[in-house]
Design a protein around this motif. Structure first.
Motif, short mmCIF file in Angstrom:
data_model
loop_
_atom_site.label_atom_id
_atom_site.label_comp_id
_atom_site.label_asym_id
_atom_site.label_seq_id
_atom_site.Cartn_x
_atom_site.Cartn_y
_atom_site.Cartn_z
N GLU A 138 32.54 30.24 54.02
CA GLU A 138 33.35 29.07 53.64
C GLU A 138 32.84 28.28 52.25
N GLN A 139 31.52 28.44 52.58
CA GLN A 139 31.11 27.31 51.19
C GLN A 139 30.71 28.14 50.42
N LEU A 140 30.14 29.86 50.73
CA LEU A 140 29.92 30.54 50.14
C LEU A 140 31.22 31.10 49.06
N GLU A 141 32.28 31.03 49.92
CA GLU A 141 33.24 31.29 48.80
C GLU A 141 33.81 30.18 48.12
N ASN A 142 33.22 29.12 48.54
CA ASN A 142 33.78 27.47 48.00
C ASN A 142 32.57 27.05 46.23
N SER A 143 31.76 28.09 46.46
CA SER A 143 30.73 27.79 45.01
C SER A 143 31.47 29.13 44.18
N TYR A 144 31.68 29.81 44.97
CA TYR A 144 31.47 31.40 44.39
C TYR A 144 33.16 31.22 43.12
N LYS A 145 34.01 30.33 43.36
CA LYS A 145 35.10 30.01 43.03
C LYS A 145 35.03 29.14 42.49
N ILE A 146 33.96 28.10 42.70
CA ILE A 146 33.58 27.52 41.32
C ILE A 146 32.72 27.52 40.16
N LEU A 147 31.90 28.04 40.09
CA LEU A 147 30.90 29.30 39.27
C LEU A 147 32.46 30.19 38.78
N ARG A 148 33.83 30.76 39.36
CA ARG A 148 34.15 31.82 38.54
C ARG A 148 34.71 30.43 37.40
N ASN A 149 35.70 29.74 37.69
CA ASN A 149 36.25 29.22 37.14
C ASN A 149 35.69 28.33 36.13
N GLN A 150 34.62 28.33 36.38
CA GLN A 150 33.52 27.81 35.11
C GLN A 150 33.04 28.59 34.22
N ILE A 151 32.81 29.71 34.86
CA ILE A 151 33.04 31.15 33.79
C ILE A 151 33.62 31.62 33.18
N TYR A 152 35.83 30.90 33.88
CA TYR A 152 36.90 31.44 32.91
C TYR A 152 36.68 30.38 31.74
N ASP A 153 36.75 28.99 32.26
CA ASP A 153 36.86 27.76 31.14
C ASP A 153 35.18 28.53 29.48
N ASP A 154 34.44 28.78 30.35
CA ASP A 154 33.36 29.52 29.11
C ASP A 154 34.32 31.10 28.12
N ILE A 155 34.94 31.77 29.79
CA ILE A 155 35.60 32.94 28.20
C ILE A 155 36.29 32.52 27.42
N LEU A 156 37.42 31.28 28.01
CA LEU A 156 37.87 31.13 26.35
C LEU A 156 37.36 30.21 25.61
N ASP A 157 36.60 29.49 26.12
CA ASP A 157 35.69 28.68 25.19
C ASP A 157 35.31 29.86 23.83
N VAL A 158 34.82 31.29 24.17
CA VAL A 158 34.18 31.81 23.70
C VAL A 158 35.77 32.43 22.73
N VAL A 159 36.84 32.77 23.24
CA VAL A 159 38.37 33.16 22.69
C VAL A 159 38.76 32.36 21.51
N LEU A 160 38.60 31.51 22.12
CA LEU A 160 38.80 30.10 20.95
C LEU A 160 38.80 29.88 20.13
N SER A 161 37.42 29.96 20.08
CA SER A 161 36.19 30.00 19.04
C SER A 161 36.40 31.61 17.86
N LYS A 162 37.02 32.27 18.43
CA LYS A 162 37.37 33.43 17.37
C LYS A 162 38.48 33.42 16.32
N SER A 163 39.28 34.38 15.44
CA SER A 163 40.29 33.47 14.55
C SER A 163 40.82 34.21 15.18
N PRO A 164 42.23 33.99 14.76
CA PRO A 164 43.96 34.78 15.11
C PRO A 164 43.68 36.25 15.43
N ILE A 165 42.48 36.93 14.48
CA ILE A 165 43.06 38.03 13.84
C ILE A 165 42.10 38.66 15.21
N ALA A 166 40.79 38.49 15.28
CA ALA A 166 39.80 38.82 16.26
C ALA A 166 40.36 38.53 17.36
#
Length: 309
Positions: A138-166
């Motif tokens: 359960e500890q491992l699962e919780n840590s995994y979800k925290i890391l994954r959600n952080q990566i989700y945020d990073d992904i959106l940050d990168v996407v939002l840095s691109k142009s609408p056409i991109a």
């Protein structure tokens, strides 16, 4: 009755073992399922980081806690543990879950302290009552979800840095990664609200039309936006019945309900959170940093070796 915290299993386990002798893990799980009125859907839920069933693993960990604290005993039958309540455990049958959890935690801290006195580590281990109640998976699962959600945020940050056409090209590549046929971004000056076309299958028997909107996360896509997309679909020559509205933002409840009720066309809505999840799962623009495996005992192998009497 349902339980919210794993410590709420402690007293029921002791009483289940007091009423029945030499129960195996699956027997205890079944007894607790009846006690807490847990349905099959709940019992079949598994951790994402392993194939272990969440509730069964939680029960196993509580059995481990109770065993190491001397409140239950076990014998091995055909390489499986059959549990019984101990004499010490009988004195805890009427204790609350909090009292049992505190006894387990104090017992655990005492053992850790003895190890520290022997080994004298540079940094002593601090064991909290809360951490002592959480199973390792359960500890491992919780840590995994925290890391994954952080990566989700990073992904959106990168996407939002691109142009609408991109962004239109990104979602087109994503849909292809998801197993659909070739896709293409439409001509910007003539798209009429349609940003991309995707083959619904590799042979292209049907088309899926995409609207891709790169907005800030806190922006809300309204019902009117969905209606405009449907209007664009209806203006396409031929049979345009499938559409995907993808955004980095979020959809209003009204927009979601409206999309579900449409009969002539099937509209799928993908918001920013779901978009990041798909990009992560289908490995578009991400790479594995580190992987690990969780192993368990192979009983078939060990059962081949008979103990010499």
């Amino acid at each position: 009755m349902s339980y919210q915290k794993t410590k709420e299993l402690l007293n029921p386990i002791l009483n289940v073992l007091n009423r029945n002798t030499h129960l195996f893990l699956n027997d205890i799980v079944n007894e607790l399922a009846l006690y807490f009125k847990l349905d099959e859907n709940f019992l079949s839920q598994r951790y994402e980081v392993s194939n272990a069933k969440i509730f069964e693993n939680t029960v196993l960990w509580k059995l481990n806690d109770l065993s190491k604290s001397g409140l239950i005993d076990f014998i091995k039958t055909n390489n499986k543990r059959a549990y019984i309540v101990s004499k010490k455990g009988i004195s805890f049958l009427n204790k609350s879950n909090d009292e049992i959890a505190k006894y387990i935690s104090d017992n655990y801290k005492k053992k850790i302290k003895n190890v520290e006195e022997l080994d004298k580590p540079e940094h002593p281990i601090e064991i909290s009552l809360e951490m002592a109640q959480i199973a390792p998976l359960e500890q491992l699962e919780n840590s995994y979800k925290i890391l994954r959600n952080q990566i989700y945020d990073d992904i959106l940050d990168v996407v939002l840095s691109k142009s609408p056409i991109a962004f239109e090209h990104i979602v087109t590549q994503l849909l292809q990664k998801m197993g659909y046929g070739d896709g293409e971004v439409t001509q910007i000056s003539r798209d009429g609200g349609i940003d991309a076309r995707i083959k619904g299958d590799v042979l292209g028997f049907e088309q899926i039309y995409v609207q891709a909107k790169r907005y800030q996360r806190d922006k809300t896509i309204s019902r009117q936006d969905i209606q405009s997309f449907i209007g664009a679909l209806s203006g396409i020559e031929g049979n345009a019945t499938k559409g995907v509205f993808i955004t980095t933002a979020q959809f209003s409840n009204d927009a979601k309900e409206f999309a579900q009720k449409i009969q002539k066309s099937r509209i799928i809505l993908i918001d920013g959170k779901q978009l990041a999840k798909y990009i992560y799962e289908y490995e578009l623009g991400v790479q594995t940093e580190k992987s690990f495996s969780i192993k368990k005992i192979d009983n078939d192998f060990w059962n081949e070796f008979q103990n010499n009497e």
